[in-house]
Motif scaffolding. Sequence first.
Motif, PDB file in Angstrom:
ATOM      1  N   ASN A 196      14.400   4.159  -7.972  1.00 26.77           N
ATOM      2  CA  ASN A 196      15.560   3.333  -7.481  1.00 26.77           C
ATOM      3  C   ASN A 196      14.720   2.907  -5.169  1.00 26.77           C
ATOM      4  OD1 ASN A 196      17.085   3.013  -5.100  1.00 26.77           O
ATOM      5  ND2 ASN A 196      18.980   3.979  -6.203  1.00 26.77           N
ATOM      6  N   ALA A 197      14.397   2.050  -4.698  1.00 21.82           N
ATOM      7  CA  ALA A 197      14.114   1.249  -3.868  1.00 21.82           C
ATOM      8  C   ALA A 197      14.786   2.376  -3.308  1.00 21.82           C
ATOM      9  CB  ALA A 197      13.968  -0.079  -3.659  1.00 21.82           C
ATOM     10  N   ASN A 198      15.880   3.314  -3.229  1.00 18.11           N
ATOM     11  CA  ASN A 198      17.186   3.053  -1.575  1.00 18.11           C
ATOM     12  C   ASN A 198      15.999   4.918  -1.667  1.00 18.11           C
ATOM     13  OD1 ASN A 198      18.053   1.040  -0.931  1.00 18.11           O
ATOM     14  ND2 ASN A 198      19.460   1.676  -2.428  1.00 18.11           N
ATOM     15  N   ASP A 199      15.686   5.396  -2.834  1.00 24.26           N
ATOM     16  CA  ASP A 199      14.930   6.718  -2.707  1.00 24.26           C
ATOM     17  C   ASP A 199      13.490   6.427  -2.035  1.00 24.26           C
ATOM     18  OD1 ASP A 199      17.249   7.865  -3.825  1.00 24.26           O
ATOM     19  OD2 ASP A 199      16.857   7.115  -5.886  1.00 24.26           O
ATOM     20  N   TYR A 200      12.902   5.760  -2.629  1.00 26.40           N
ATOM     21  CA  TYR A 200      11.691   5.556  -1.695  1.00 26.40           C
ATOM     22  C   TYR A 200      11.145   6.415  -0.225  1.00 26.40           C
ATOM     23  CZ  TYR A 200       9.843   2.130  -5.420  1.00 26.40           C
ATOM     24  OH  TYR A 200      10.164   2.061  -6.545  1.00 26.40           O
ATOM     25  N   GLY A 201      10.371   7.361  -0.157  1.00 28.15           N
ATOM     26  CA  GLY A 201      10.537   7.710   1.208  1.00 28.15           C
ATOM     27  C   GLY A 201      10.625   9.621   1.295  1.00 28.15           C
ATOM     28  N   ARG A 202      11.230   9.393  -0.243  1.00 30.42           N
ATOM     29  CA  ARG A 202      11.891  11.405  -0.261  1.00 30.42           C
ATOM     30  C   ARG A 202      10.304  11.818  -0.754  1.00 30.42           C
ATOM     31  NH1 ARG A 202      16.821  11.933  -0.089  1.00 30.42           N
ATOM     32  NH2 ARG A 202      18.733  10.189  -0.135  1.00 30.42           N
ATOM     33  N   ALA A 203      10.151  13.007  -0.526  1.00 30.02           N
ATOM     34  CA  ALA A 203       9.462  13.922  -1.245  1.00 30.02           C
ATOM     35  C   ALA A 203       8.753  13.586  -3.171  1.00 30.02           C
ATOM     36  CB  ALA A 203       9.651  15.191  -1.079  1.00 30.02           C
ATOM     37  N   LEU A 212      -6.450   4.567  -2.003  1.00 33.73           N
ATOM     38  CA  LEU A 212      -6.446   4.359  -0.567  1.00 33.73           C
ATOM     39  C   LEU A 212      -6.244   2.660  -0.674  1.00 33.73           C
ATOM     40  CD1 LEU A 212      -9.924   5.581   0.296  1.00 33.73           C
ATOM     41  CD2 LEU A 212      -8.068   6.239   0.837  1.00 33.73           C
ATOM     42  N   LEU A 213      -5.264   2.815   0.212  1.00 35.58           N
ATOM     43  CA  LEU A 213      -5.024   1.064   0.206  1.00 35.58           C
ATOM     44  C   LEU A 213      -6.435   0.287   0.608  1.00 35.58           C
ATOM     45  CD1 LEU A 213      -1.784   0.446   2.325  1.00 35.58           C
ATOM     46  CD2 LEU A 213      -2.316   0.303  -0.064  1.00 35.58           C
ATOM     47  N   PRO A 214      -7.015  -1.026   0.456  1.00 38.10           N
ATOM     48  CA  PRO A 214      -7.932  -1.365   0.574  1.00 38.10           C
ATOM     49  C   PRO A 214      -7.884  -1.878   2.328  1.00 38.10           C
ATOM     50  CG  PRO A 214      -7.238  -2.867  -1.097  1.00 38.10           C
ATOM     51  CD  PRO A 214      -5.645  -1.945  -0.465  1.00 38.10           C
ATOM     52  N   ASN A 274       5.483  -2.080   5.461  1.00 41.36           N
ATOM     53  CA  ASN A 274       5.044  -1.809   4.129  1.00 41.36           C
ATOM     54  C   ASN A 274       4.562  -0.043   4.378  1.00 41.36           C
ATOM     55  OD1 ASN A 274       2.985  -2.527   1.891  1.00 41.36           O
ATOM     56  ND2 ASN A 274       1.273  -2.036   3.396  1.00 41.36           N
ATOM     57  N   ILE A 275       5.373   1.139   4.790  1.00 36.50           N
ATOM     58  CA  ILE A 275       5.790   1.627   4.566  1.00 36.50           C
ATOM     59  C   ILE A 275       5.213   2.501   3.306  1.00 36.50           C
ATOM     60  CG2 ILE A 275       7.924   2.289   5.327  1.00 36.50           C
ATOM     61  CD1 ILE A 275       4.864   4.422   6.201  1.00 36.50           C
ATOM     62  N   ILE A 276       6.345   2.024   2.133  1.00 39.10           N
ATOM     63  CA  ILE A 276       5.840   2.562   0.860  1.00 39.10           C
ATOM     64  C   ILE A 276       4.820   1.861   0.461  1.00 39.10           C
ATOM     65  CG2 ILE A 276       7.470   2.519  -0.837  1.00 39.10           C
ATOM     66  CD1 ILE A 276       8.207   4.562   1.578  1.00 39.10           C
ATOM     67  N   ASN A 277       3.768   2.631  -0.076  1.00 39.64           N
ATOM     68  CA  ASN A 277       2.306   2.201  -0.108  1.00 39.64           C
ATOM     69  C   ASN A 277       1.577   3.189  -1.135  1.00 39.64           C
ATOM     70  OD1 ASN A 277       0.174   3.499   1.136  1.00 39.64           O
ATOM     71  ND2 ASN A 277       1.809   2.169   2.720  1.00 39.64           N
ATOM     72  N   SER A 305       8.619   1.568  12.882  1.00 39.51           N
ATOM     73  CA  SER A 305       7.970   2.293  12.536  1.00 39.51           C
ATOM     74  C   SER A 305       8.549   3.856  11.652  1.00 39.51           C
ATOM     75  CB  SER A 305       6.726   2.168  13.045  1.00 39.51           C
ATOM     76  OG  SER A 305       6.429   0.812  13.735  1.00 39.51           O
ATOM     77  N   SER A 306       7.537   4.021  10.605  1.00 38.03           N
ATOM     78  CA  SER A 306       7.363   5.268  10.040  1.00 38.03           C
ATOM     79  C   SER A 306       6.610   6.075  10.611  1.00 38.03           C
ATOM     80  CB  SER A 306       7.449   5.188   8.727  1.00 38.03           C
ATOM     81  OG  SER A 306       9.150   4.550   8.921  1.00 38.03           O
ATOM     82  N   PHE A 307       6.306   7.267  10.717  1.00 32.16           N
ATOM     83  CA  PHE A 307       5.484   8.635  10.540  1.00 32.16           C
ATOM     84  C   PHE A 307       5.168   9.031   9.682  1.00 32.16           C
ATOM     85  CE2 PHE A 307       3.658  12.752  11.617  1.00 32.16           C
ATOM     86  CZ  PHE A 307       2.483  11.970  13.192  1.00 32.16           C
ATOM     87  N   ILE A 308       3.755   8.520   9.630  1.00 32.67           N
ATOM     88  CA  ILE A 308       2.983   8.831   7.705  1.00 32.67           C
ATOM     89  C   ILE A 308       2.722  10.339   8.012  1.00 32.67           C
ATOM     90  CG2 ILE A 308       0.741   9.462   6.453  1.00 32.67           C
ATOM     91  CD1 ILE A 308       1.343   5.817   6.947  1.00 32.67           C
ATOM     92  N   VAL A 309       3.114  11.470   7.589  1.00 32.62           N
ATOM     93  CA  VAL A 309       2.496  12.942   7.516  1.00 32.62           C
ATOM     94  C   VAL A 309       1.485  13.099   6.758  1.00 32.62           C
ATOM     95  CG1 VAL A 309       3.807  15.906   7.211  1.00 32.62           C
ATOM     96  CG2 VAL A 309       4.923  13.123   8.065  1.00 32.62           C
ATOM     97  N   GLN A 310       1.735  12.568   5.192  1.00 36.98           N
ATOM     98  CA  GLN A 310       0.546  13.200   4.007  1.00 36.98           C
ATOM     99  C   GLN A 310       0.493  11.480   3.863  1.00 36.98           C
ATOM    100  OE1 GLN A 310       3.200  16.243   2.403  1.00 36.98           O
ATOM    101  NE2 GLN A 310       0.809  16.365   1.384  1.00 36.98           N
ATOM    102  N   ARG A 311      -1.222  11.161   3.538  1.00 36.41           N
ATOM    103  CA  ARG A 311      -1.883   9.821   2.591  1.00 36.41           C
ATOM    104  C   ARG A 311      -2.768  10.778   1.887  1.00 36.41           C
ATOM    105  NH1 ARG A 311      -5.474   7.025   6.368  1.00 36.41           N
ATOM    106  NH2 ARG A 311      -5.496   7.780   8.123  1.00 36.41           N
ATOM    107  N   TYR A 312      -3.223   9.401   0.881  1.00 34.48           N
ATOM    108  CA  TYR A 312      -4.625  10.048   0.319  1.00 34.48           C
ATOM    109  C   TYR A 312      -5.996  10.011   0.762  1.00 34.48           C
ATOM    110  CZ  TYR A 312      -7.052   9.892  -4.585  1.00 34.48           C
ATOM    111  OH  TYR A 312      -7.449  10.110  -4.999  1.00 34.48           O
TER     112      TYR A 312
END
Length: 494
Positions: A205-212, A246-248, A258-261, A357-364
Amino acid sequence: MKINSIKYFIGAVLLVATTSCGKDFINLTPPSNQTTATFFKTSADFQQGVNAIYDGLQSTQAYGKAYYYLMEVRSDNTDIWDRGALAGVASQLDFFTEATTNPFVSDGYAGSYIIIARANAVLDQIDGSAIPDTDKKQFRGEALYLRGLTYFNLVRLYGNVPLVTKTETTSQALNHRRNPVTEVYAQIESDLQTAASLLPVSYTNANDYGRATAGSAYGLLAKALVTQKKWSDALAAITNVKGYSLLPDYADLYKPANIINPEVLFAVRYRKGLNPSEGNNYFADMVPVSFYYNGILYGGSNNNRPTKDLVAAYGPGDKRLGISLDTVYYNSPVNLMKGNYVKKYLDAPGATNDAGSSFIVQRYADVLLLAAEALNEQGYSSATGAGTAFGYLNQVRERAGLLPRKPTELPDQQSFRAAVFQERRVELAFENDRWFDLARTAATGVSILQQYLKNEYNLVAPVLTTDRLLFPIPQSEINIHNDPASFPQNKGYN
């Protein structure tokens, strides 16, 4: 869910869950006679409770403000342009002269325990509830992840801290002691391991994107284990971080749309276009509003300005420099100030204090660099293929447009270690990692900071010892507990 519902739940939590013993908490008036013990009945009730935990992350006492003062301004990455602002308390953090009453120190502590109290409220009630098992599993996993994340921040900022895992009354909270770091980390590991077993790999569900997700939990567990120098355990956790890449293009990471990637493991999300005074949680089952994050607050100008030292840390041809910051800032229209500013979080505001803008806490990319570090600490290897320390390091570098590092350049463990920390600095700039990377190297971090203070400000800081790698416990907490044996102040602070 309407915004009034979440405020109603938060009031119920604070009625019975005093997380910091100051008068502001003791004298709270509940919005109704509900308590957490009577509030939770349906899945919708628990969803409200979980949303309230995420809501706490967005607060100005957490990622919305206090954390970046404690985690970026404290480091050699950013500084304060207006030294007299807020009676100089922000600059105290930059120069390691903060008092035990510093408001940013107090806010970071109190805000973290508010998040923990909300998580505990959900966890206390969910096992005995009659909601479907699938909902119970997800909500419990989210609450454990968010509690683990918050304790990870607390233990790195303050050292020994009270370990609170149940909803408490004010009188119970007055009996807190400062639990040893080892006990706090054991709880963090337990929370994250359990969360990883409960959470989904992804959401449909796109509405849940961003949940842990399970990847959020495994990635954070790996980071906690690296911080403790548990190298093999960290690598085992990293093998379970699946479905990310990684995003290109590095620039695409920070675009609000594009915060959900595939690179983001977890982010604190914001949305512009609604009234910021009404609330601040993103998720779609409540009113989604912005909490003035990005270039307005986080982007720098006079309160979070990239240092000359950081600008110099980027090598020739590094694409991340122009994406992360700029070196010509004009405070239009009067051009009162010129200097560096953060660009990662810039978004055209819909209104004053309203941006998306969202704040990225963890990324690949962070996960890859943790893997490189852990492998090297287990034993240096000159192998350069996939799955090697060099391989992980170079994935990050090559995305930035840089040539891969070679064993001839980094011939031993020490040189490779330095290269990883250098890469972490420029890759993760303004993402609240630099201070922790400095602090966990102890004497090495102090040496780097002393040289930075000398070069940047011609300042020699005799007070800068390893004691200052922890912040003080807020003086209000020390005074309320009044027990030097079980609730002492951190060493080096009066």
